[in-house]
Motif scaffolding. Structure first.
Motif, short mmCIF file in Angstrom:
data_model
loop_
_atom_site.label_atom_id
_atom_site.label_comp_id
_atom_site.label_asym_id
_atom_site.label_seq_id
_atom_site.Cartn_x
_atom_site.Cartn_y
_atom_site.Cartn_z
N VAL A 135 20.26 20.34 56.03
CA VAL A 135 19.18 20.60 57.00
C VAL A 135 19.73 20.63 58.42
O VAL A 135 19.33 21.49 59.23
CB VAL A 135 18.07 19.53 56.87
N ALA A 136 20.65 19.72 58.73
CA ALA A 136 21.26 19.71 60.07
C ALA A 136 21.97 21.03 60.36
O ALA A 136 21.88 21.56 61.47
CB ALA A 136 22.24 18.54 60.19
N MET A 137 22.66 21.58 59.37
CA MET A 137 23.33 22.87 59.56
C MET A 137 22.32 23.99 59.74
O MET A 137 22.49 24.88 60.57
CB MET A 137 24.23 23.17 58.35
N LEU A 138 21.22 23.93 58.98
CA LEU A 138 20.21 24.98 59.06
C LEU A 138 19.38 24.89 60.34
O LEU A 138 18.73 25.87 60.73
CB LEU A 138 19.28 24.91 57.84
N ASN A 139 19.38 23.73 60.97
CA ASN A 139 18.68 23.57 62.25
C ASN A 139 19.58 23.80 63.46
O ASN A 139 19.13 23.73 64.59
CB ASN A 139 18.07 22.16 62.34
N SER A 140 20.85 24.10 63.20
CA SER A 140 21.80 24.31 64.29
C SER A 140 21.73 25.75 64.80
O SER A 140 21.09 26.62 64.19
CB SER A 140 23.23 24.00 63.83
N HIS A 141 22.41 26.03 65.92
CA HIS A 141 22.39 27.37 66.50
C HIS A 141 23.21 28.36 65.66
O HIS A 141 23.11 29.57 65.86
CB HIS A 141 22.93 27.33 67.94
N ARG A 142 23.99 27.85 64.73
CA ARG A 142 24.79 28.71 63.85
C ARG A 142 24.16 28.84 62.46
O ARG A 142 24.84 29.22 61.50
CB ARG A 142 26.21 28.16 63.72
N ALA A 143 22.87 28.56 62.36
CA ALA A 143 22.20 28.53 61.06
C ALA A 143 22.32 29.86 60.32
O ALA A 143 22.59 29.89 59.12
CB ALA A 143 20.73 28.17 61.24
N TYR A 144 22.12 30.98 61.04
CA TYR A 144 22.15 32.29 60.38
C TYR A 144 23.54 32.57 59.80
O TYR A 144 23.67 33.08 58.69
CB TYR A 144 21.77 33.39 61.37
N ASN A 145 24.57 32.22 60.55
CA ASN A 145 25.94 32.41 60.06
C ASN A 145 26.19 31.57 58.82
O ASN A 145 26.80 32.03 57.84
CB ASN A 145 26.96 31.99 61.13
N ILE A 146 25.74 30.32 58.87
CA ILE A 146 25.98 29.40 57.76
C ILE A 146 25.31 29.91 56.50
O ILE A 146 25.92 29.92 55.42
CB ILE A 146 25.46 27.99 58.13
N VAL A 147 24.06 30.34 56.60
CA VAL A 147 23.34 30.86 55.43
C VAL A 147 24.06 32.06 54.85
O VAL A 147 24.30 32.16 53.64
CB VAL A 147 21.89 31.23 55.80
N PHE A 148 24.43 33.01 55.72
CA PHE A 148 25.09 34.22 55.25
C PHE A 148 26.40 33.91 54.54
O PHE A 148 26.68 34.42 53.45
CB PHE A 148 25.34 35.16 56.42
N LEU A 149 27.21 33.04 55.13
CA LEU A 149 28.52 32.72 54.56
C LEU A 149 28.39 31.92 53.27
O LEU A 149 29.17 32.10 52.34
CB LEU A 149 29.37 31.96 55.58
N LEU A 150 27.40 31.02 53.21
CA LEU A 150 27.20 30.24 51.99
C LEU A 150 26.91 31.14 50.80
O LEU A 150 27.41 30.92 49.69
CB LEU A 150 26.03 29.26 52.18
N TYR A 151 26.11 32.17 51.03
CA TYR A 151 25.76 33.07 49.93
C TYR A 151 26.80 34.18 49.74
O TYR A 151 26.88 34.76 48.66
CB TYR A 151 24.39 33.68 50.16
N LEU A 152 27.57 34.46 50.76
CA LEU A 152 28.58 35.51 50.67
C LEU A 152 29.80 35.07 49.87
O LEU A 152 30.30 35.80 49.00
CB LEU A 152 29.03 35.95 52.06
#
Length: 238
Positions: A135-152
């Protein structure tokens, strides 16, 4: 209403929500484990999965999409083998559409079930420390990058991301789009592998396998550059 009564009602509400979440996450795998264990033991090869789809030929599309949804909600079935089998059975493009449809529905369910039941239930079930970290990662300013890379990037832990996203501040539309786009690359490789196997294109299968490994390695090595590029892209979009 007294404070004691209010606390009691909150505890009852939290317990009920946790029960519903447990039912949502575990009811199907428990049913499979007790009554349809053959679904796990039989389907560990392309031939067995395609044979299973053939026994439900008129509903094969819906059966496959259901299996994909189940993979997102709980991991009781071997995920990648289903995508390879889908490429073999449905063909590449149809298989991709069905795979992405199942993934989108499954991800949507986990997101909104978590949002409906609340953070306390999700944390109790999956562990507060693990959920808080995501949740902390998803609430950060880099959330979009994190989501994309996690699924990529294949192999990165993503089982709990949908649940964590549901109790985070991330926008659902952005989350679902990035998760589907990120998943597309890995799914495409598995589906293409199955499609080539169906047509006995073994040399091309080897090439696809080598390319998949190389792309995976490059994604790991250059993940920071990919993340920086995504940052620039989002800034331009803003």
């Amino acid at each position: 209403m007294t404070k004691e009564r209010s606390k009691t009602l909150k505890k009852i509400s939290a317990a009920l929500k946790l029960f519903l979440l447990l039912l949502f996450v575990f009811a199907v795998p428990i049913y499979i484990g007790l009554f349809r264990r053959d679904l796990i033991t039989r389907m560990d090869s392309i031939q067995e999965v395609t044979a299973f789809l053939d026994t439900n030929k008129t509903l094969a599309v819906f059966v496959y999409i259901g299996l994909q949804i189940l993979q997102i909600i709980v991991s009781v079935l071997p995920g990648q083998i289903f995508q390879v089998a889908a490429g073999y059975y449905f063909g590449f493009f149809s298989g991709l559409v069905f795979s992405l449809t199942g993934a989108a529905i499954g991800t949507t369910l986990t997101y909104f079930v978590a949002r409906l039941l609340g953070s306390n239930s999700v944390k109790i079930l999956f562990g507060e420390e693990r959920i808080n970290k995501i949740v902390a990662m998803l609430n950060s300013h880099r959330a979009y990058n994190i989501v994309f890379l996690l699924y990529l990037i294949p192999g990165l832990p993503k089982d709990l991301v949908g649940y964590a996203a549901g109790i985070s501040h991330i926008n659902f539309k952005v989350f679902i789009i990035l998760s589907i786009v990120g998943r597309t690359f890995g799914m495409s490789g598995s589906l293409l592998f199955g499609y080539l196997y169906a047509h006995k294109q073994y040399v091309l299968m080897g090439i696809v396998g080598i390319l998949a490994v190389l792309i995976f390695i490059l994604c790991i090595i250059y993940r920071k550059k990919i993340s920086d590029y995504m940052d620039c892209f989002y800034e331009k979009m803003d």
